[in-house]
Design a protein around this motif. Sequence first.
Motif, PDB file in Angstrom:
ATOM      1  N   SER B 245       4.537   6.901   3.324  1.00 11.34           N
ATOM      2  CA  SER B 245       3.669   6.115   2.443  1.00 11.34           C
ATOM      3  C   SER B 245       2.202   6.319   2.822  1.00 11.34           C
ATOM      4  CB  SER B 245       4.021   4.631   2.575  1.00 11.34           C
ATOM      5  OG  SER B 245       3.638   4.170   3.857  1.00 11.34           O
ATOM      6  N   PRO B 246       1.296   5.940   1.928  1.00 14.21           N
ATOM      7  CA  PRO B 246      -0.128   5.972   2.294  1.00 14.21           C
ATOM      8  C   PRO B 246      -0.391   5.127   3.544  1.00 14.21           C
ATOM      9  CG  PRO B 246       0.109   5.605  -0.061  1.00 14.21           C
ATOM     10  CD  PRO B 246       1.492   5.538   0.518  1.00 14.21           C
ATOM     11  N   PHE B 247       0.336   4.028   3.672  1.00 16.47           N
ATOM     12  CA  PHE B 247       0.198   3.191   4.865  1.00 16.47           C
ATOM     13  C   PHE B 247       0.525   3.998   6.123  1.00 16.47           C
ATOM     14  CE2 PHE B 247       2.490   0.238   7.805  1.00 16.47           C
ATOM     15  CZ  PHE B 247       1.397  -0.519   8.206  1.00 16.47           C
ATOM     16  N   MET B 249       0.328   7.181   6.465  1.00 15.17           N
ATOM     17  CA  MET B 249      -0.734   8.161   6.675  1.00 15.17           C
ATOM     18  C   MET B 249      -1.922   7.511   7.383  1.00 15.17           C
ATOM     19  SD  MET B 249      -1.966  10.899   3.887  1.00 15.17           S
ATOM     20  CE  MET B 249      -3.349  10.195   3.062  1.00 15.17           C
ATOM     21  N   MET B 250      -2.235   6.269   7.007  1.00 14.91           N
ATOM     22  CA  MET B 250      -3.331   5.553   7.659  1.00 14.91           C
ATOM     23  C   MET B 250      -3.011   5.321   9.136  1.00 14.91           C
ATOM     24  SD  MET B 250      -5.609   5.257   5.478  1.00 14.91           S
ATOM     25  CE  MET B 250      -5.806   5.336   3.718  1.00 14.91           C
ATOM     26  N   ARG B 252      -1.245   7.255  11.021  1.00 11.85           N
ATOM     27  CA  ARG B 252      -1.479   8.514  11.729  1.00 11.85           C
ATOM     28  C   ARG B 252      -2.976   8.755  11.888  1.00 11.85           C
ATOM     29  NH1 ARG B 252       0.592  13.069   9.057  1.00 11.85           N
ATOM     30  NH2 ARG B 252       0.819  11.866   7.148  1.00 11.85           N
ATOM     31  N   ALA B 253      -3.749   8.280  10.907  1.00  8.00           N
ATOM     32  CA  ALA B 253      -5.204   8.400  11.017  1.00  8.00           C
ATOM     33  C   ALA B 253      -5.722   7.563  12.185  1.00  8.00           C
ATOM     34  CB  ALA B 253      -5.872   7.974   9.714  1.00  8.00           C
ATOM     35  N   LYS B 255      -4.181   6.990  14.930  1.00  9.99           N
ATOM     36  CA  LYS B 255      -3.896   7.736  16.155  1.00  9.99           C
ATOM     37  C   LYS B 255      -4.861   8.903  16.318  1.00  9.99           C
ATOM     38  CE  LYS B 255      -0.057  10.116  18.419  1.00  9.99           C
ATOM     39  NZ  LYS B 255       1.374  10.448  18.283  1.00  9.99           N
ATOM     40  N   MET B 261     -12.215   6.884  10.920  1.00  8.36           N
ATOM     41  CA  MET B 261     -11.677   5.874  10.015  1.00  8.36           C
ATOM     42  C   MET B 261     -12.737   4.833   9.679  1.00  8.36           C
ATOM     43  SD  MET B 261      -7.912   4.506  10.726  1.00  8.36           S
ATOM     44  CE  MET B 261      -7.200   3.724   9.297  1.00  8.36           C
ATOM     45  N   TYR B 271      -4.499  -2.334  10.049  1.00  2.00           N
ATOM     46  CA  TYR B 271      -3.426  -1.344   9.965  1.00  2.00           C
ATOM     47  C   TYR B 271      -2.582  -1.365  11.239  1.00  2.00           C
ATOM     48  CZ  TYR B 271      -5.140   0.711   5.655  1.00  2.00           C
ATOM     49  OH  TYR B 271      -5.500   0.903   4.344  1.00  2.00           O
TER      50      TYR B 271
END
Lengths: 252, 419
Positions: B245-247, B249-250, B252-253, B255, B261, B271
């Motif tokens: 999900s986009p969530f 992906m966020m 992983r962003a 990390k 970000m 998040y």
Amino acid sequence: MGILEVKGVNKRFGGLQALGDVNLSVAENTCHAIIGPNGAGKSTLLNCLVGKLIPDSGSVMFDGQSVLGRKPHEINQMGISRVFQTPEIFADLTVLENVMIPCFAARDGAFRMHAYETVEAEADIRDMAMTMLEDVNMAHKAEEHAGSMSRGDKRRLEMAMCLVQKPKLLLLDEPTAGMARADTNNTIELLKSIRDRRTITMCIIEHDMNVVFSLAERITVLAQGTPLVEDVPDKIKGHPKVREAYLGEAQV
Amino acid sequence: MTDQTTQTGAIAPQADRSRAASGGFLGLGFRDFRLLMIVVALTLLAPFLLNPFPEGSAMAQFNAGYPDLMQRFVIFGIFAIGFNILFGLTGYLSFGHAAFLGVGSYAAIWMMKLVTTNIIPGIIASIIFAALFAVVVGFISLRRSGIYFSILTLAFAQMSYALAYSVLTPITGGETGLQIKSTDRPFLDNLEPGQIGRANLFGIDMRASQILEVGGWQFTFNVGYYVCAVVMILAFYMAIRIFRSPFGMMLRAVKSNQQRMNYTGLSPKPYTLAAFVISGMYAGLAGGLMVAMDTQVGPERMFWTASGEVVLMTILGGAGTLIGPVLGAGFIKYFENIVSKINSDILHGWFAFLPDGLEDFMVAIVYPFVGKGWHLTLGLMFMAVVIFLPGGLVEGGQRIARLFRRRKAADGATKSAAE
Ligand SMILES: Nc1ncnc2c1ncn2[C@@H]1O[C@H](COP(=O)(O)OP(=O)(O)O)[C@@H](O)[C@H]1O
Ligand SMILES: [Mg+2]
């Protein structure tokens, strides 16, 4: 009254006066360059604009609102995007994902619990990101791992990540440093086309005088944390104070 | 010839992508759906797969297909899947997740003591209470990152353990913990006087089993295990959805680069907190299921070694991968329960064919690695994985698969060259 108004900003690091009474006014939809020797405080000034640093005194107004005391993500949501001197990207993600994230940020705000949909299903966001990548000639690298690209590509990616947000003000900290000549020329062309569309205000720090003089409409010269002069490029070129500040540095 | 191969090479990923995008199956891409189906098959067929040796044979002690252990495989699988959502995606290493497991267990047993021995309300309560506790612990611990975050979560978990052990005795039963007793009268159940309530699902006893005998083999199908298996499949499915999900992906962003970000207009903290709470809920669910299978709980469930165990499971299997944590949980539980039971008598049995002196020598060499020494084997294995396979067992599997594929490709090349 410019879209960005910096008034009387001071910043000290211990005994070092990094910024001393900086005033700066950037008119909407123009390109303003800040030049000056290494250590002049250029990056520090940008840090004060995006909430990375808080000035000791002075005010920073953007679009009629103060940015001081706001968090970096709030300032970004006001419409300020920044390209850093050393590229800041999501190194573990793919190039396409890197550009999709700012698209999500622009659409959904600082936080959205978006756990049920799949990224695959977000066709609009994907298209928006792919179009942006095409604009910066990176579409063929969309599935690549961002962290293993060259420094020039990372910078171009970072610029794409900022541009796709359609910011009101784009801050660029030495965007062509570490780029090959061809990449530099591409970047100049890209930035020129953005400037000529007149929808984004740009504030650029740059060492490469070719870049500065081909892009900027006004130039501020910063030395030891204080603006020396501010004028149009033609006047800056032969200005005695500028020669003095740059003595032994680049030829102006 | 070369032209053709480069062409197919260029087209293949494109085709792969469009197939993934078409989704279709439960909102998953083709490869994720295939993975889910493999997990479904493995969990549903586990009673067969884990009992490959006939009863009474010398190898029968390696059979793991008994209900108690199979339940533990899937329950710890759930625990690790949840832990991986936090650690694998955001990189935040919690060292206190056993606290949520414990809170879930206590919540579930109180529900069963007071309300009903049907496991559903207990499991729901375990998730809710773990979530509430995770909000508090996460909110405070996430003020720091890196090692300080880990230490804060560890401190919370040890504090919970100590409180459960002493001050909170009226709620937790202190050292002896809580069990379902004959004096418990859950108000929704109509128990006979003196009857002890049993964990059930709308009347079906969790301990009920069907035994299937085929030749020398014996397979046990246990109600409790299948309840846990279905829950784990659901938990796994939700984890895939979160990953894609986009969530996800966020996360992983978070990390990858929190600085970027922030300057991209995203706030990393909510998040991370959401990921923390979700993984706490998975832990609570695991704790609730433990009580549903075996209606007792003690404070040791929250001890720091229990928090450490889930870290090991996740890293051993492959942090940040979908299936890794489940594999890691299975491996560790198998060692803990099977390898630990090999004693010197069994070893003597294995090496009996050797001359006496050599037999004793072999037993002396192998003995430290099995039985009570199982920790040594596991420790060595863990070190080997971390050093040689940073991506865990999943990376090991991928390397083997790649090796085979390359060999196949090489075979094909020599064949076509011969032609
Ligand atoms: N975070 C910081 N802490 C201490 N000193 C700093 C910090 N950031 C910048 N400086 C100092 O402030 C001065 C201006 O730096 P900077 O703004 O990076 O210059 P430049 O104009 O080259 O971008 C330098 O002397 C630098 O060492
Ligand atoms: Mg600088």
